[in-house]
Design an enzyme around this catalytic site. Structure first.
Site, mmCIF file in Angstrom:
data_model
loop_
_atom_site.group_PDB
_atom_site.id
_atom_site.type_symbol
_atom_site.label_atom_id
_atom_site.label_comp_id
_atom_site.label_asym_id
_atom_site.label_seq_id
_atom_site.Cartn_x
_atom_site.Cartn_y
_atom_site.Cartn_z
ATOM 1 C CG ASP A 57 -9.487 0.012 4.983
ATOM 2 O OD1 ASP A 57 -9.223 -0.380 3.833
ATOM 3 O OD2 ASP A 57 -8.748 -0.184 5.967
ATOM 4 C CE LYS A 68 -3.783 -2.436 2.237
ATOM 5 N NZ LYS A 68 -4.642 -2.683 3.397
ATOM 6 C CD GLN A 109 -3.558 -4.567 6.368
ATOM 7 O OE1 GLN A 109 -3.630 -3.509 5.771
ATOM 8 N NE2 GLN A 109 -4.004 -5.685 5.842
HETATM 9 N N1 GUN Z 1 -7.051 -6.812 6.055
HETATM 10 C C1 GUN Z 1 -7.414 -7.514 4.963
HETATM 11 N N2 GUN Z 1 -7.942 -6.694 4.046
HETATM 12 C C2 GUN Z 1 -7.902 -5.453 4.562
HETATM 13 C C3 GUN Z 1 -8.306 -4.175 4.077
HETATM 14 O O1 GUN Z 1 -8.804 -4.001 2.976
HETATM 15 N N3 GUN Z 1 -8.089 -3.145 4.919
HETATM 16 C C4 GUN Z 1 -7.543 -3.299 6.145
HETATM 17 N N4 GUN Z 1 -7.396 -2.224 6.905
HETATM 18 N N5 GUN Z 1 -7.168 -4.461 6.623
HETATM 19 C C5 GUN Z 1 -7.347 -5.526 5.824
#
Ligand code: GUN
Length: 283
Positions: free
Chosen positions: A119, A50, A94
């Protein structure tokens, strides 16, 4: 006839070029804060990816790598501070949070200012997705919609079957397909005779996390099969829910794993960070 492979990697590159151009036209850089608690190796990889994506698009990113034992209170305090910082437009924590500690994931997601919730996990943003009036896209489902659009697959009037009912993928995916006038069914672990439902699907989205869950006999000839899952086979190789080779013989369109939905999910986070920056007056 073999299916057309939907190339998420190529489409993501196109979207990223576009986002990079839009970011470059802003007088202030969008900023994303990425919080990683603990040292789960998969989460570490996701977070690094990311941050790389941000750098490629001219988005400022700041990482907060916290030890697993930091605790709920300190995590909430960090989020409060990031909520207040004007150069931070988006905040991402995350998931999953480390097991065996006092973390309350729901409380953490609700602590993020909904205006910075890139998100789209905050109940406020989930509600807005539900009513079809939203700033922040649910990343994985929006990536799927972009792939469908790219290949000229219109959900309107089609039978759409979503396998999986998670808050992150299954539920918002069903909403987006519904907004586009699909006739949507959501299946899950308690659905009896899953194949009898999936065989009806013109558009089949699987988001379960179980290798070879979707076999060729469960797919209608000519369907579009979208595999959102990210599993590992016995050799540690990435794979999805779909038994790829036999299903590709029957479907008209199919996404590979890797290189299908994953890259598009990442793009939507960038898109949301850009949208947040604009909403915060960065022009
Ligand atoms: N863990 C797995 N997928 C995601 C996501 O799209 N965002 C976040 N913050 N954690 C995740």
């Amino acid at each position: 006839m073999a299916a057309i492979i939907m190339d998420g990697k190529a489409l993501a590159a196109k979207w990223k070029d576009n986002i990079r151009t839009q970011v470059a036209a802003l007088s202030q850089r969008p900023g994303l804060a990425v919080i990683l608690v603990g040292n789960d190796p998969a989460s570490r990889v996701y977070v690094t990816n990311k941050e790389k994506d941000c750098a490629q698009c001219g988005i400022y990113s700041e990482e907060f790598a916290l030890p697993a034992e930091i605790g709920q209170q300190a995590l909430l305090e960090l989020i409060e501070e990031l909520n207040r910082r004007p150069e931070i437009d988006g905040i991402l924590c995350q998931l999953p949070l480390p097991k065996g500690y006092d973390y309350d994931e729901e409380q953490v997601l609700q602590a993020i200012d909904p205006r910075k919730d890139v998100d789209a996990f905050h109940p406020y943003n989930v509600g807005r997705i539900m009513i079809g009036d939203y700033t922040f896209l649910p990343c994985t489902p929006a990536g799927v919609m972009a792939l469908l659009d790219e290949y000229g697959i219109d959900p309107a009037g089609k039978r759409c079957v979503v396998v999986g009912r998670s808050n992150i993928v299954g539920k918002p995916q069903a909403m987006l397909l519904l907004h586009r006038h699909g006739t949507v069914t959501i299946c899950h672990s308690r659905t009896p005779d899953l194949g009898s439902v999936t065989r009806e699907a013109d558009i089949l989205v699987s988001a379960v996390g179980k290798r070879n869950l979707i076999t060729a006999d469960m797919v209608k000839k000519g369907a579009a099969v979208i595999d959102v899952a990210m599993n590992r086979d016995e050799n540690g190789k990435l794979c999805g829910d779909v038994d790829f080779a036999p299903v590709a013989e029957k479907a008209a369109y199919i996404t590979p794993v890797p290189g299908g939905c994953g890259p598009m999910t990442r793009v939507m986070l960038l898109q949301n960070t850009l949208a947040a920056a604009r909403a915060h007056g960065k022009a």
